[in-house]
Design an enzyme around this catalytic site. Structure first.
Site, PDB file in Angstrom:
ATOM      1  N   GLN A 155      50.633  37.562  37.532  1.00  0.00           N
ATOM      2  CA  GLN A 155      49.472  38.443  37.523  1.00  0.00           C
ATOM      3  C   GLN A 155      49.669  39.591  36.540  1.00  0.00           C
ATOM      4  O   GLN A 155      48.732  40.016  35.868  1.00  0.00           O
ATOM      5  CB  GLN A 155      49.215  38.996  38.926  1.00  0.00           C
ATOM      6  N   TRP A 183      38.349  43.161  34.028  1.00  0.00           N
ATOM      7  CA  TRP A 183      38.361  41.710  33.885  1.00  0.00           C
ATOM      8  C   TRP A 183      39.481  41.033  34.665  1.00  0.00           C
ATOM      9  O   TRP A 183      39.346  39.871  35.067  1.00  0.00           O
ATOM     10  CB  TRP A 183      38.500  41.340  32.400  1.00  0.00           C
ATOM     11  N   VAL A 184      40.564  41.717  34.844  1.00  0.00           N
ATOM     12  CA  VAL A 184      41.721  41.115  35.518  1.00  0.00           C
ATOM     13  C   VAL A 184      42.185  42.034  36.639  1.00  0.00           C
ATOM     14  O   VAL A 184      42.314  43.243  36.454  1.00  0.00           O
ATOM     15  CB  VAL A 184      42.886  40.905  34.518  1.00  0.00           C
ATOM     16  N   ALA A 185      42.433  41.450  37.804  1.00  0.00           N
ATOM     17  CA  ALA A 185      42.891  42.240  38.951  1.00  0.00           C
ATOM     18  C   ALA A 185      44.231  42.899  38.643  1.00  0.00           C
ATOM     19  O   ALA A 185      45.109  42.296  38.024  1.00  0.00           O
ATOM     20  CB  ALA A 185      43.029  41.348  40.179  1.00  0.00           C
ATOM     21  N   HIS A 192      44.877  35.637  44.648  1.00  0.00           N
ATOM     22  CA  HIS A 192      45.749  34.505  44.358  1.00  0.00           C
ATOM     23  C   HIS A 192      47.186  34.773  44.798  1.00  0.00           C
ATOM     24  O   HIS A 192      47.934  33.831  45.076  1.00  0.00           O
ATOM     25  CB  HIS A 192      45.727  34.198  42.854  1.00  0.00           C
ATOM     26  N   ASP A 199      41.380  28.005  42.478  1.00  0.00           N
ATOM     27  CA  ASP A 199      40.323  27.821  41.495  1.00  0.00           C
ATOM     28  C   ASP A 199      40.225  26.327  41.234  1.00  0.00           C
ATOM     29  O   ASP A 199      41.240  25.672  40.943  1.00  0.00           O
ATOM     30  CB  ASP A 199      40.647  28.556  40.192  1.00  0.00           C
ATOM     31  N   GLU A 237      32.208  33.911  40.722  1.00  0.00           N
ATOM     32  CA  GLU A 237      33.191  32.916  40.286  1.00  0.00           C
ATOM     33  C   GLU A 237      32.903  31.636  41.051  1.00  0.00           C
ATOM     34  O   GLU A 237      33.319  31.487  42.209  1.00  0.00           O
ATOM     35  CB  GLU A 237      34.624  33.385  40.559  1.00  0.00           C
ATOM     36  N   HIS A 240      36.097  29.699  42.532  1.00  0.00           N
ATOM     37  CA  HIS A 240      37.100  30.348  43.379  1.00  0.00           C
ATOM     38  C   HIS A 240      36.769  30.156  44.862  1.00  0.00           C
ATOM     39  O   HIS A 240      35.750  30.634  45.353  1.00  0.00           O
ATOM     40  CB  HIS A 240      37.157  31.836  43.034  1.00  0.00           C
TER      41      HIS A 240
END
Length: 270
Positions: A155, A183-185, A192, A199, A237, A240
């Site tokens: 991540q 855009w990204v955790a 996840h 996904d 999403e 997901h």
């Protein structure tokens, strides 16, 4: 006689060329290829240029939880007075989002699925049942798990790569990090990392319609619907899916609730 033969040759020659020009092209194969390409382009453009296995854009920037909020997570009490798993039997209802980190020292037993991705072993059997059933909406092909459990390092790499992209475009490091958060955790705040989400990718876009209508029967929910973005903090999403158990998934599906709403309602009724 010679003139008659020459006339016959001249008359035959155009017909041979005409026959050659009329040779058919494999239109069926061409149309099929164009349809598949169009589906791929539609998915790519419709979801911010993202593909399964990547984070989708969020509504607003992520803000790491305060120390108090993090302590609440460890104690089993979520920010916004929304309870996650209150006991060991509620492991499937653990809430991880931009306000709630994966609990520190969170332990997970992983099992590998076809394709090499890994998930919490407790969701393996229902996941396999879901994938097998989903062949019905996927041209009789087994959907692929393209992203399952992610380590903190994985991540972090996703986040760092996105940050670097914005820096290369001329933004300062701090600006790039804020843009990347959209855009990204932030590492530690990705679902996840709990091993309870996957996904999925398929042969046709129809797969996602099938999943939205049927995944609850196997204990999985469409985690990030577009009409819940203001609550979940994540744009739609379609790929997901998150395991919550059949009972919870059924209620969420029937009432049209996302996980955050379900947990809030559960607390009010307690």
């Amino acid at each position: 006689m010679m003139e008659e033969k020459m006339m016959q040759v001249r008359n035959d020659h155009p017909r041979r060329r005409q026959k050659h020009r009329r040779r058919r092209l494999p239109w069926g194969d061409i149309v099929a290829a164009l349809v598949v390409a169009a589906i791929c382009v539609y998915v790519f453009l419709s979801y911010g240029g993202k593909t399964p296995g990547e984070e989708a854009p969020v509504s607003g920037a992520f803000h790491p939880a305060t120390a108090q909020a993090q302590d609440s997570v460890q104690a089993g009490i979520l920010a916004e007075n929304t309870p996650p798993a209150s006991s060991d039997t509620d492991w499937n209802l653990l809430l991880v989002n931009y306000e709630n980190a994966v609990p520190e020292n969170y332990e997970i037993n992983l099992v590998e699925v076809s394709g090499g991705e890994k998930v919490d072993e407790r969701i393996y059997d229902p996941l396999m049942e879901l994938l097998e059933a989903a062949k019905e909406g996927n041209w009789d092909q087994l959907p692929a798990v393209v992203s399952g459990y992610r380590t903190q390092d994985k991540q972090q790499k996703l986040f760092d790569d996105k940050t670097a992209k914005y820096q290369n475009e001329g933004h300062s490091k701090s600006q790039a990090e804020e843009l990347a958060k959209q855009w990204v955790a932030v590492p530690g705040y990705s679902e996840h990392q709990a091993g309870l989400a996957v996904d999925l990718n398929g042969a046709t876009y129809d797969l996602y319609s099938w999943l939205q209508e049927n995944s609850w029967k196997y204990g999985f929910i469409f985690r990030y619907p577009g009409n819940k973005t203001e609550i979940t903090g994540v744009a739609e999403e379609v790929w997901h899916y998150r395991y919550v158990g059949v009972e919870a998934a059924t209620e969420m599906y029937e009432k049209g609730l996302c996980l955050e709403e379900y947990l809030a309602e559960r607390q009010r009724d307690a």
